[in-house]
Write a protein that holds these residues in place. Structure first.
Motif, PDB file in Angstrom:
ATOM      1  N   PHE J  41       0.856  -1.200   0.000  1.00 20.30           N
ATOM      2  CA  PHE J  41       0.000   0.000   0.000  1.00 20.30           C
ATOM      3  C   PHE J  41       0.885   1.240   0.000  1.00 20.30           C
ATOM      4  O   PHE J  41       2.037   1.191   0.407  1.00 20.30           O
ATOM      5  CB  PHE J  41      -0.948   0.007   1.217  1.00 20.30           C
ATOM      6  N   GLU J  42       0.301   2.335  -0.479  1.00 21.07           N
ATOM      7  CA  GLU J  42       0.965   3.646  -0.474  1.00 21.07           C
ATOM      8  C   GLU J  42      -0.023   4.664   0.101  1.00 21.07           C
ATOM      9  O   GLU J  42      -1.151   4.746  -0.360  1.00 21.07           O
ATOM     10  CB  GLU J  42       1.329   4.087  -1.901  1.00 21.07           C
ATOM     11  N   VAL J  43       0.400   5.433   1.108  1.00 20.31           N
ATOM     12  CA  VAL J  43      -0.473   6.470   1.656  1.00 20.31           C
ATOM     13  C   VAL J  43      -0.472   7.670   0.718  1.00 20.31           C
ATOM     14  O   VAL J  43       0.593   8.219   0.402  1.00 20.31           O
ATOM     15  CB  VAL J  43      -0.025   6.899   3.060  1.00 20.31           C
ATOM     16  N   LYS J  63      -3.386   3.792  -1.868  1.00 24.56           N
ATOM     17  CA  LYS J  63      -3.403   2.941  -3.055  1.00 24.56           C
ATOM     18  C   LYS J  63      -2.954   1.561  -2.610  1.00 24.56           C
ATOM     19  O   LYS J  63      -1.954   1.437  -1.886  1.00 24.56           O
ATOM     20  CB  LYS J  63      -2.482   3.486  -4.138  1.00 24.56           C
ATOM     21  N   ILE J  64      -3.721   0.548  -3.001  1.00 24.52           N
ATOM     22  CA  ILE J  64      -3.383  -0.831  -2.645  1.00 24.52           C
ATOM     23  C   ILE J  64      -3.035  -1.587  -3.920  1.00 24.52           C
ATOM     24  O   ILE J  64      -3.809  -1.594  -4.875  1.00 24.52           O
ATOM     25  CB  ILE J  64      -4.562  -1.509  -1.915  1.00 24.52           C
TER      26      ILE J  64
END
Lengths: 71, 71, 71, 71, 71, 71, 71, 71, 71, 71, 71, 71
Positions: J41-43, J63-64
């Protein structure tokens, strides 16, 4: 009911011969055919096609946020 | 005809007392006096002047893409 | 009169059921109640709420620049 | 000769069926027909068209810097 | 006179051995040889060359906005 | 046929041992198994894995735009 | 004394006929008339007006951070 | 072995007369002379020099991530 | 001599009581004590401290590019 | 097994009354009901609602990335 | 009641020895002393001070949105 | 003592099974083994690995600023 909700965001491009707002509404109307619980939108990009030296279509890219059912 | 085209992009600021769309159209109309084969535009920035506490002009910065002739 | 002016920028979110331009004008009208010498605005973000699958409000975030009195 | 040079930057979109590098080279080749003293390029955006589920063209947006003659 | 103006923006890189401001002025002076009605500039990037462990040139990339004649 | 189309954008990461272009093509090929009417792609990010001091895979993140059927 | 401080940031545009540094100093001097405990600034944007083909004013947008009293 | 690793990122510019991928590989090969445990790279910028109207070198700026030994 | 060079970029913050240019020069002078073959710099951020309502230091963050020896 | 994998990225907003990490975990837990092979994941954004002058919910957009089955 | 609301956004930096969430809450608590109708916050930047090789404070920059009274 | 200091910034990725703050602290602790005079950090990116549908590690990319000795 859960104490917290989860939302998903889709990226959609609407178009219109008339206006930016109309392109937004067209995108949301198309999206509403398959997506429930739409809650907000964010305009990501505004562009368009030019034909014969005039704007032929406004094209607006949106992110649409909707609540995941039962979340 | 070539198998690939080349495009050039210009940066133009259109203005209008009426609306954002009108500022876009004014910029493209002005640009069409000297540029052929315009193909698309991208809105880069939207701003405006305020006079006497009211919007005097919307000012919209566009990039306009046009095909280089014979490319 | 000084040889140089100083400006301050405020960040305001206007909303409208009608259009992006109307949301801009509503923000500036509200701001004009307490701020003088407004000179320009910059659109920072355009988004909105969706209710029952339709746009309920356009929400436009602006930066508004105004001259600091006597600067 | 002046102690300092001035450069201008153009924004060009090249395309190619083959590769990103080929799109870059096509843009520069087209640009070289009318521009002298090109010195460097910067890739701004890479995108492309898809036809029948396959890449039809790579499209690469470049900024091209060239020295203004006699500057 | 038209009720609205249209502006074009050019991207220029000025350089100077002395200062950032001097690089800005050099770019505008060079540009003024061929462009009329220049109205504003925006600094896009500041960089420079280093020779023998010292700054040899400041290089400043500007966008220069000018009014299109008769617009 | 409708006067305006609506597009959806997906974000996909393709990989390849060979090249950036090959990673793009692999992502589009995989996507074409379930998505019709793909129209364009935009490269969002290029990165990769390093194994034993050498590039093991190029990884390219794309946005892929496709027309929503019957829109 | 509290174990933690809170700061507020203002956005100010200073101008100067002389230099970028002078525009920064003018903005801070104007701000100091009404704000105490200013602690740092960040340059957000550098631009300026051009009159008769020459720089008339440098305009520098700053964020100014100051500690909220008793925080 | 620790339950968590720490990585460091270096910024490197590789160049190549041939291709973007080759510039990436050249940068990583040079870096591998002094850095162990390289794990991934991210392309930050792609640009190049133009000589005699043709691409002389592709220049690719990378961030290279490597695990800090014994972390 | 190799046909291609590799460069490394360092991120440095210089400061000065006098000017932005002086902060740049101070950073490069400090860096030159341990780094050879410095070739260019890029200004990443300009900020500073305020003491007693006046600029105490300009602080300029630079990326400095230098050629890796024997590359 | 294929020599290369393809990944898809979804954009999800998780919320929590407790912490940013909890909002991340809630989003991933919800997503895991329908998505397999989640990998990273991205924050993208951290924000929240304020009620009665206090944080009511942290809202974290992620974003996963997940591997497309059989890719 | 008006059919549309107007919001203002403030930029605040909160700090905490404990956590990012605590820094957010401290900023909002301080802000609530003078601002009513706070509605949401957005995290703009997360940083902190290091003392003796350890985190001394987390510092979180927020934008706080609040409804303008009677708007 | 010099009238001005020079700082260097490193880019580090810390990880933790527990929290974002713990990942920050792990990165700084690792960095403190070889770097003196660390002064501040800036969070650049927050992401993580997902294993079996749950967060396995938070991964936080930091820039760490430290004063160059004797500068």
């Amino acid at each position: 009911m859960s104490e917290h909700h989860t939302y998903k965001k889709l990226e959609i491009v609407g178009s219109s011969k008339v206006s930016i707002e109309d392109a937004v509404c067209n995108a949301i109307a198309e999206c509403s055919k398959s997506v429930k619980n739409m809650d907000w939108f964010e305009v990501v990009e505004t562009r368009g096609h030019i034909v014969d030296g005039k704007v032929a279509h406004f094209q607006v890219t949106l992110k649409i946020g909707f609540r995941i059912e039962n979340s």
